[in-house]
Design an enzyme around this catalytic site. Structure first.
Site, short mmCIF file in Angstrom:
data_model
loop_
_atom_site.label_atom_id
_atom_site.label_comp_id
_atom_site.label_asym_id
_atom_site.label_seq_id
_atom_site.Cartn_x
_atom_site.Cartn_y
_atom_site.Cartn_z
N LYS A 1 0.71 -1.11 -0.18
CA LYS A 1 -0.01 0.12 0.16
C LYS A 1 1.02 1.20 0.12
O LYS A 1 2.07 1.19 0.38
CB LYS A 1 -0.89 -0.05 1.17
CG LYS A 1 -1.98 -1.02 1.39
CD LYS A 1 -2.67 -0.85 2.90
CE LYS A 1 -3.85 -1.94 3.07
NZ LYS A 1 -4.82 -1.74 2.08
N ARG B 1 -10.02 -12.03 2.81
CA ARG B 1 -10.73 -13.12 2.29
C ARG B 1 -10.34 -14.36 2.41
O ARG B 1 -10.77 -15.39 2.71
CB ARG B 1 -11.49 -12.58 0.98
CG ARG B 1 -10.42 -12.94 0.02
CD ARG B 1 -10.63 -11.97 -1.49
NE ARG B 1 -10.97 -10.55 -1.19
CZ ARG B 1 -11.31 -9.53 -1.91
NH1 ARG B 1 -11.63 -9.95 -3.23
NH2 ARG B 1 -11.38 -8.43 -1.73
#
Length: 458
Positions: free
Chosen positions: A238, A312
């Site tokens: 990021k 996830r």
């Protein structure tokens, strides 16, 4: 953990009095006061807005006025907890339609301060419970929400997987629950390959934390919380500003622990199973890579399209484990996608489920508690976006409908559940509102608790 019951005063305690004034009722409220007092209120700039308070002269017949805004919710007056002077306060009735227990909860939450690294600026006002309030329920819900806030607000340096495990053990000790932990390379031996892959690059080992509580004869309830204690994005790193709030990427874990504390405190007749895959998505020579194909506990293989879609993955293994015990209901909570924030912003909790009774029940409970939940579609047409030419599925679903495709990814691992619901939450208040200080938040958790009380008849 913040002690919410300390925010309440005993009904017999000497207390000053306050009156809630709605914005549309300001004129009639002022008419009931002596002229000199009316002028004092006008001079103070009090308009009945949320969070506003004005202290009145001694001859006013009441000690303070507190703004109730539009009157839509008791939370509009929750700012009084920090705006009124310290001490015990009794309110002269509540606006029509306000639930006294929700008001007491909101008032307690309005007094929350995160004090681990900085002294409280003052003690909050203490509420004499209004007539009809279930003060045990208000304290229970406020304590659970404050636990979530405290965990989310704690920076990652003090809330890595080992710290999160300690928090679960502390909660378990309070309610005599059992905790089991599978850690490090034992995750591979016990067949949790996705949890291991995401967390293996961290110096703080990945782990699956499980809490068990309740009687075997009761229906089994599984709560699964995403416990990514810090998310660098992995090798798909990021940007710097994208990491600033990544301490809150374990907000799903913090949220299910807040709800679990309510369940255990109320002795809800369920056999509770909390599962938290706790990892740090870090970067080192053994970090998982874009293009890797990973096995899962369920047996499905997953191609990694982006290492920043890691939540996830850990949830997939945890959901598979939860469903193996055939629970009556499985609920997962996760700070899963930025797409959910783009769609609904920070105040609405997106809810995904194929079970209409669960959907409608949670939404109704959220409306009653002023914890709004919004239904989102598990749109079958987008399921093909998860297809991979090399594996059973990809962990990314394209650039559009990102929250939906993330939920569809989880559904691949939850199909065998009797009933399953997924919350894609933010777990954060970017700015302060009455009863909701800036920082960590139990978003959707009070709605879920209200629904669970209805489902399991408490």
């Amino acid at each position: 953990m913040t002690d919410a019951p300390d925010l309440f005063a005993a009904p017999s305690e000497a207390a000053r009095t306050a009156r809630i004034v709605l914005q549309e009722g300001l004129g009639s409220a002022l008419d009931a006061l002596p002229e000199a007092v009316r002028q004092h209120v006008r001079d103070s700039g009090f308009e009945g807005a949320p969070g506003q308070v004005v202290i009145l002269p001694q001859d006013a017949g009441v000690d303070a006025l507190a703004g109730g805004g539009s009157g839509r919710s008791p939370f509009e007056a929750a700012g009084a907890a920090m705006a009124l002077p310290e001490g015990a306060w009794r309110f002269e009735g509540l606006p029509e339609g306000w639930d006294p227990t929700v008001f007491a909860t909101a008032f307690a939450l309005g007094g929350y301060q995160f004090t681990r690294y900085k002294q409280a600026r003052r003690a909050p006002a203490r509420l004499v419970p209004p007539d009809g309030a279930d003060i045990a329920e208000a304290a229970r819900v406020a304590s659970g929400a404050m636990l979530t806030r405290d965990l989310v607000n704690t920076p990652a340096g003090d809330m890595l997987p080992s710290h999160l495990e300690a928090a679960v053990r502390g909660l378990a000790a309070r309610f005599k629950a059992k905790v089991t932990v599978i850690k490090g390379d034992a995750l591979l031996k016990e067949n949790y390959p996705l949890i291991h892959a995401v967390g293996r690059a961290s110096a703080d080992a990945p782990r699956l934390i499980e809490l068990h509580w309740g009687e075997a004869s009761h229906p089994r309830l599984a709560l699964v919380g995403k416990g990514v204690c810090f998310d660098s994005g992995g090798l798909n790193i990021k940007p710097g500003d994208g990491m600033l709030l990544m301490k809150k990427d374990m907000g799903g874990a913090a949220s299910v622990l807040g709800v679990a504390s309510m369940i255990m405190d109320a002795r809800l007749p369920v056999r509770l199973h909390v599962l938290i895959p706790a990892v740090e998505n870090a970067i080192s020579g053994n970090a998982f890579r874009p293009g890797d194909i990973l096995p899962s506990r369920k047996g499905l293989t997953v191609e990694i399209g982006n290492t920043d879609a890691e939540g996830r993955l850990v949830l997939a293994d945890a959901l598979t484990r939860a469903i193996e015990d055939d629970p009556d209901l499985v609920v997962d909570m996760a700070t899963l996608t930025g797409a959910a924030r783009i769609a609904l912003g920070p105040e609405l909790a997106p809810l995904y489920t194929d079970d209409r009774s669960v959907r409608d029940g949670v939404i109704a409970a959220g409306e009653a508690a002023d914890d709004p939940v919004w239904p989102m579609p598990l749109w079958d047409g987008y399921d093909v976006q998860l297809d991979s030419p090399m594996a059973d599925l990809s962990n990314t679903g394209g650039k559009l409908a990102g929250s939906v495709t993330a939920a569809l990814f989880l559904r691949r691992f939850a199909r065998e559940a009797r009933a399953w619901a997924h919350f894609d939450i933010f777990a954060w208040n970017p700015s302060a509102r009455p009863g909701r200080p800036a920082g960590g938040e139990l978003l959707g958790g009070r709605a879920l608790w209200g629904y669970l009380k209805q489902r399991y008849k408490v």
